[in-house]
Design a protein around this motif. Structure first.
Motif, mmCIF file in Angstrom:
data_model
loop_
_atom_site.group_PDB
_atom_site.id
_atom_site.type_symbol
_atom_site.label_atom_id
_atom_site.label_comp_id
_atom_site.label_asym_id
_atom_site.label_seq_id
_atom_site.Cartn_x
_atom_site.Cartn_y
_atom_site.Cartn_z
ATOM 1 N N PHE A 16 45.436 41.291 36.442
ATOM 2 C CA PHE A 16 45.148 41.450 37.864
ATOM 3 C C PHE A 16 46.409 41.781 38.649
ATOM 4 O O PHE A 16 46.362 42.543 39.620
ATOM 5 C CB PHE A 16 44.426 40.203 38.394
ATOM 6 C CG PHE A 16 43.152 39.998 37.660
ATOM 7 C CD1 PHE A 16 42.096 40.881 37.820
ATOM 8 C CD2 PHE A 16 43.011 38.967 36.728
ATOM 9 C CE1 PHE A 16 40.924 40.748 37.095
ATOM 10 C CE2 PHE A 16 41.848 38.811 36.001
ATOM 11 C CZ PHE A 16 40.801 39.708 36.182
ATOM 12 N N ILE A 19 46.835 45.538 38.195
ATOM 13 C CA ILE A 19 45.919 46.327 39.047
ATOM 14 C C ILE A 19 46.442 46.336 40.485
ATOM 15 O O ILE A 19 46.535 47.379 41.134
ATOM 16 C CB ILE A 19 44.478 45.754 39.002
ATOM 17 C CG1 ILE A 19 43.902 45.864 37.588
ATOM 18 C CG2 ILE A 19 43.572 46.474 39.987
ATOM 19 C CD1 ILE A 19 42.602 45.088 37.371
ATOM 20 N N THR A 23 47.837 49.634 42.645
ATOM 21 C CA THR A 23 46.902 50.167 43.647
ATOM 22 C C THR A 23 47.208 49.727 45.081
ATOM 23 O O THR A 23 46.539 50.176 46.005
ATOM 24 C CB THR A 23 45.449 49.751 43.315
ATOM 25 O OG1 THR A 23 45.360 48.330 43.313
ATOM 26 C CG2 THR A 23 45.014 50.289 41.957
ATOM 27 N N ILE A 37 38.807 48.006 45.884
ATOM 28 C CA ILE A 37 39.152 47.169 44.731
ATOM 29 C C ILE A 37 39.076 45.683 45.094
ATOM 30 O O ILE A 37 39.436 45.297 46.212
ATOM 31 C CB ILE A 37 40.584 47.537 44.285
ATOM 32 C CG1 ILE A 37 40.568 48.987 43.764
ATOM 33 C CG2 ILE A 37 41.134 46.570 43.254
ATOM 34 C CD1 ILE A 37 41.939 49.615 43.723
ATOM 35 N N GLY A 38 38.649 44.869 44.151
ATOM 36 C CA GLY A 38 38.760 43.429 44.347
ATOM 37 C C GLY A 38 37.486 42.621 44.228
ATOM 38 O O GLY A 38 37.523 41.402 44.310
ATOM 39 N N ASP A 39 36.356 43.286 44.045
ATOM 40 C CA ASP A 39 35.124 42.502 43.843
ATOM 41 C C ASP A 39 34.479 42.985 42.543
ATOM 42 O O ASP A 39 35.076 43.753 41.796
ATOM 43 C CB ASP A 39 34.184 42.664 45.055
ATOM 44 C CG ASP A 39 33.414 41.387 45.342
ATOM 45 O OD1 ASP A 39 32.735 40.894 44.416
ATOM 46 O OD2 ASP A 39 33.500 40.869 46.466
ATOM 47 N N ASP A 40 33.256 42.539 42.254
ATOM 48 C CA ASP A 40 32.601 42.982 41.021
ATOM 49 C C ASP A 40 32.254 44.458 41.072
ATOM 50 O O ASP A 40 32.172 45.117 40.042
ATOM 51 C CB ASP A 40 31.335 42.155 40.775
ATOM 52 C CG ASP A 40 31.691 40.729 40.412
ATOM 53 O OD1 ASP A 40 32.207 40.531 39.316
ATOM 54 O OD2 ASP A 40 31.490 39.834 41.255
ATOM 55 N N ASP A 56 33.280 49.895 33.779
ATOM 56 C CA ASP A 56 33.867 49.006 32.773
ATOM 57 C C ASP A 56 34.077 49.755 31.470
ATOM 58 O O ASP A 56 33.262 50.601 31.110
ATOM 59 C CB ASP A 56 32.896 47.852 32.472
ATOM 60 C CG ASP A 56 33.397 46.554 33.048
ATOM 61 O OD1 ASP A 56 34.592 46.264 32.894
ATOM 62 O OD2 ASP A 56 32.573 45.845 33.659
ATOM 63 N N ASP A 85 27.612 43.244 36.844
ATOM 64 C CA ASP A 85 28.518 43.407 37.996
ATOM 65 C C ASP A 85 27.778 43.886 39.243
ATOM 66 O O ASP A 85 28.151 43.549 40.362
ATOM 67 C CB ASP A 85 29.642 44.396 37.654
ATOM 68 C CG ASP A 85 30.773 43.719 36.896
ATOM 69 O OD1 ASP A 85 31.094 42.555 37.213
ATOM 70 O OD2 ASP A 85 31.338 44.357 35.992
ATOM 71 N N ARG A 159 32.827 38.154 46.993
ATOM 72 C CA ARG A 159 33.500 36.967 46.446
ATOM 73 C C ARG A 159 34.154 36.141 47.553
ATOM 74 O O ARG A 159 34.676 35.059 47.296
ATOM 75 C CB ARG A 159 34.606 37.404 45.472
ATOM 76 C CG ARG A 159 34.104 38.087 44.225
ATOM 77 C CD ARG A 159 35.264 38.529 43.352
ATOM 78 N NE ARG A 159 34.792 39.218 42.166
ATOM 79 C CZ ARG A 159 35.578 39.749 41.233
ATOM 80 N NH1 ARG A 159 36.903 39.667 41.361
ATOM 81 N NH2 ARG A 159 35.071 40.341 40.189
#
Ligand code: ADP
Ligand code: MG
Length: 346
Positions: A16, A19, A23, A37-40, A56, A85, A159
């Motif tokens: 993480f 990432i 980014t 970016i940052g959630d499912d 994925d 997800d 989240r």
């Protein structure tokens, strides 16, 4: 050597951290990019509806081993992990794209089986395969899937919404997929050293099934609508309960505790963990691939979740300063560690 010229190692940042590092200078430019970016999954505004997108990748011998994963199951599971997800945003999946990197080590028949699995997941979850890409790989197989879904804006669950006092819930038993993997790994070792000996796996059907043929909890999302319940935060458990709880807590700026005795464990999980000299709760906290949903609910909604099927209350959300802890059945309080599946181990 000057500090700034020193080679940086991926494992110093972790998955993480990496990432984020790569980014963080990207800012969203489009008004329609509701969430990046940052959630499912990412969220794109599309009129009244929100389009939800998640992608994925699964790499042979990192995420799966073909020595014990039938092609059909691999295809099925690859779809399921992506749909999970989409459900984790409280959205409904509609389409998938499937990209493959393969070598001529694979026969057409083997790939047909892979696609049989993809098709049966698409049929069961009512999603369409709408494209993808096929390319060659030097050695292992790589499968990359993108899932696309939709949801009304006011039904989206991120989240980020958990707050102190919320109830922490999970949609099913945990740790089984991890133990299923341990059984398969052990059988593979036995097979490698004694080829020709057939494994006896019949009494382990539940655990192996949870590893090889998981399901995504669309039924739970349907129940949220039926019971008019909107969780305050949600994530799917792909990397282990502990790691996913950390994501919710960090994103929401809160702490949490889990009550050890309330974490649902299948009897086979408990028995097999002990046989393998593992702690069942550790399998639930750190094992991966259960694809259950972890979500938080306002305490005012307690009556609703009491009557909802497949909701297990496992703890509470607390202030950030109180940390993220496990309340053991023996009455102790242990700080939890975020160890789940580490994809980028050094
Ligand atoms: P999940 O476990 O739910 O599939 P991940 O942990 O893979 O989610 O990813 C976390 C977030 O980081 C997601 O928003 C994902 O889209 C984003 N992400 C992951 N890898 C990259 C990358 N290489 N470049 C940009 N965003 C990424
Ligand atoms: Mg996820």
């Amino acid at each position: 050597m000057a500090e700034e010229n020193k080679r940086k190692e991926i494992h110093d940042l972790g998955e993480f951290g990496l990432i984020d590092h790569l980014t963080k200078s990207f800012k969203l430019k489009q008004a329609s990019s509701m969430l990046g970016i940052g959630d499912d999954a990412a969220v794109i505004k599309n009129g009244d509806q929100m389009t939800v997108v998640s992608t994925d990748m699964m790499v042979e011998d990192i995420h799966f081993s073909l020595s014990y994963t039938p092609m059909k199951h691999l295809g099925y599971k690859a779809i399921i992990s992506n749909l999970s997800d989409i459900y984790a945003m409280s959205a409904v999946p509609h389409q998938v794209t499937v990209s493959l990197a393969i070598s001529n080590r694979f026969s057409v028949q083997a790939l047909e089986e892979l696609y049989e699995g993809i098709q049966s997941a698409c049929d069961l979850y009512n999603v369409d395969l709408i494209g993808g890409d096929t390319t060659s790989s030097n050695k292992g197989m790589i499968i990359s899937i993108t899932a696309i879904g939709s949801v009304a804006q006011d039904e989206l669950v991120f989240r980020t919404g958990a707050k102190p006092g919320d109830i922490l819930c999970v949609s099913g038993d945990l740790g089984a997929a991890y133990l299923g993997l341990q059984i398969l790994e052990r059988e593979k070792q036995l097979y490698d050293s004694h080829p020709g000996v057939q494994p006896e796996l019949d009494d382990q059907k539940y655990l192996i099934g949870r590893q090889l043929k998981p399901e995504a909890r669309g039924d739970v999302i349907e129940n949220f609508r039926k019971y008019k319940l909107k969780p305050t935060a949600m994530i799917d458990i792909s990397d282990g309960l502990s790691s996913e709880l950390f994501h919710i807590c960090h994103s929401s700026g809160v702490g949490a505790f889990i009550e050890e005795g309330k974490v649902p464990l299948h009897p086979d999980t408990e028995q097999t963990a002990i046989k393998f000299q593992l702690d069942p709760i550790t399998c639930a906290l750190s094992g991966g691939e259960d694809y259950e949903l972890l979500f938080t609910v306002d305490e005012g909604d307690l009556e609703k979740i009491r009557f909802m099927p497949n909701v297990y209350i496992i703890g509470d959300i607390v202030d950030k300063k109180d940390g993220i802890t496990l309340h053991t059945t023996g009455g102790n309080v242990h700080p939890l560690k975020a160890q789940g599946w580490q994809h980028l181990q050094s």
